[in-house]
Design a protein around this motif. Structure first.
Motif, PDB file in Angstrom:
ATOM      1  N   VAL A  15       0.848  -1.206   0.000  1.00 43.55           N
ATOM      2  CA  VAL A  15       0.000   0.000   0.000  1.00 43.55           C
ATOM      3  C   VAL A  15       0.882   1.254   0.000  1.00 43.55           C
ATOM      4  CG1 VAL A  15      -2.090  -0.974   1.053  1.00 43.55           C
ATOM      5  CG2 VAL A  15      -0.256  -0.181   2.531  1.00 43.55           C
ATOM      6  N   GLY A  16       1.983   1.177  -0.754  1.00 40.21           N
ATOM      7  CA  GLY A  16       3.021   2.209  -0.729  1.00 40.21           C
ATOM      8  C   GLY A  16       2.564   3.627  -1.017  1.00 40.21           C
ATOM      9  N   LYS A  17       1.522   3.773  -1.838  1.00 35.02           N
ATOM     10  CA  LYS A  17       1.078   5.128  -2.198  1.00 35.02           C
ATOM     11  C   LYS A  17       0.591   5.918  -0.979  1.00 35.02           C
ATOM     12  CE  LYS A  17       0.772   5.279  -6.991  1.00 35.02           C
ATOM     13  NZ  LYS A  17       0.278   4.064  -7.658  1.00 35.02           N
ATOM     14  N   LEU A  18       0.178   5.200   0.047  1.00 37.69           N
ATOM     15  CA  LEU A  18      -0.320   5.875   1.248  1.00 37.69           C
ATOM     16  C   LEU A  18       0.768   6.725   1.910  1.00 37.69           C
ATOM     17  CD1 LEU A  18      -2.488   3.064   2.870  1.00 37.69           C
ATOM     18  CD2 LEU A  18      -3.298   5.138   1.759  1.00 37.69           C
ATOM     19  N   ALA A  19       2.014   6.303   1.777  1.00 31.94           N
ATOM     20  CA  ALA A  19       3.100   7.013   2.456  1.00 31.94           C
ATOM     21  C   ALA A  19       3.142   8.469   2.015  1.00 31.94           C
ATOM     22  CB  ALA A  19       4.437   6.330   2.188  1.00 31.94           C
ATOM     23  N   LYS A  20       3.057   8.679   0.720  1.00 27.57           N
ATOM     24  CA  LYS A  20       3.145  10.041   0.199  1.00 27.57           C
ATOM     25  C   LYS A  20       2.023  10.919   0.746  1.00 27.57           C
ATOM     26  CE  LYS A  20       2.568  12.666  -3.993  1.00 27.57           C
ATOM     27  NZ  LYS A  20       2.011  12.570  -5.342  1.00 27.57           N
ATOM     28  N   TRP A  21       0.808  10.383   0.719  1.00 27.24           N
ATOM     29  CA  TRP A  21      -0.320  11.203   1.164  1.00 27.24           C
ATOM     30  C   TRP A  21      -0.292  11.480   2.655  1.00 27.24           C
ATOM     31  CZ3 TRP A  21      -2.616  14.453  -1.583  1.00 27.24           C
ATOM     32  CH2 TRP A  21      -2.672  14.260  -2.965  1.00 27.24           C
ATOM     33  N   LEU A  22       0.121  10.510   3.417  1.00 25.85           N
ATOM     34  CA  LEU A  22       0.205  10.737   4.866  1.00 25.85           C
ATOM     35  C   LEU A  22       1.276  11.778   5.178  1.00 25.85           C
ATOM     36  CD1 LEU A  22      -0.290   7.054   6.015  1.00 25.85           C
ATOM     37  CD2 LEU A  22      -1.831   8.968   6.495  1.00 25.85           C
TER      38      LEU A  22
END
Ligand SMILES: [Zn+2]
Length: 168
Positions: A15-22
């Motif tokens: 779920v790597g994309k979550l890192a950027k948004w967080l």
């Protein structure tokens, strides 16, 4: 109960994309890129981070089922819906500390004056922008350009989605 402000994350590579948004929202977030789940679990325990993952194996670990470690099983494979789930499950503040962290390094950004970034940003940016931030690790420079505006719109969308949910 722990304050929202202290929430920190470790994001599994599924779920790597979550890192950027967080990170855009200002939440301290590590990206776990290894294949050894135990390493991720150990880091999460040591640093009191919430695990975000799509891996059901992690959810079955004793540290998670016993409540010692908080982990959230992400349902969707779509980053947008994944974000909605995290925001709602943890009641995240989409405007927590926007643009306070480097999106690459997760480091708090430092304010820079126009003079300090001269020659390090494109000339048209230098002419039009007065406020800058710099990452102390990778030295990437951030400013409030079109990319920033697009991300701000996205944060507002996330916040709006959350309000809508709460009305039901
Ligand atoms: Zn950086």
């Amino acid at each position: 109960m722990r304050l929202i402000e202290t929430l920190k994350f470790i994001v599994d590579n599924n779920v790597g994309k979550l890192a950027k948004w967080l990170r855009i929202m200002g939440y301290d977030t590590l990206f776990f890129n290894g294949s050894n789940d135990s390493g991720m679990v150990a880091t999460a325990l040591n640093e009191e981070r919430v695990i975000l993952t799509r891996d059901t194996q992690i959810m079955r670990r004793w540290v998670v089922t016993s409540g010692r470690l908080k982990a959230i099983l992400i349902h969707s494979d779509k980053p947008e819906l994944q974000m909605h789930q995290v925001i709602n499950d943890l009641n995240l503040d989409c405007q927590f500390r926007p643009f306070a962290l480097c999106l690459e390094c997760n480091q708090p950004l430092l304010e820079r004056s126009k003079q300090q970034v001269e020659g390090r940003v494109p000339p048209y940016v230098f002419q039009t922008q007065s406020q800058y931030m710099e990452c102390p690790i990778c030295h990437r420079i951030y400013w409030r350009g079109t990319h920033w505006q697009a991300m701000t719109r996205k944060l507002n969308q996330f916040a709006k989605y959350k309000q809508n949910e709460e009305e039901f």
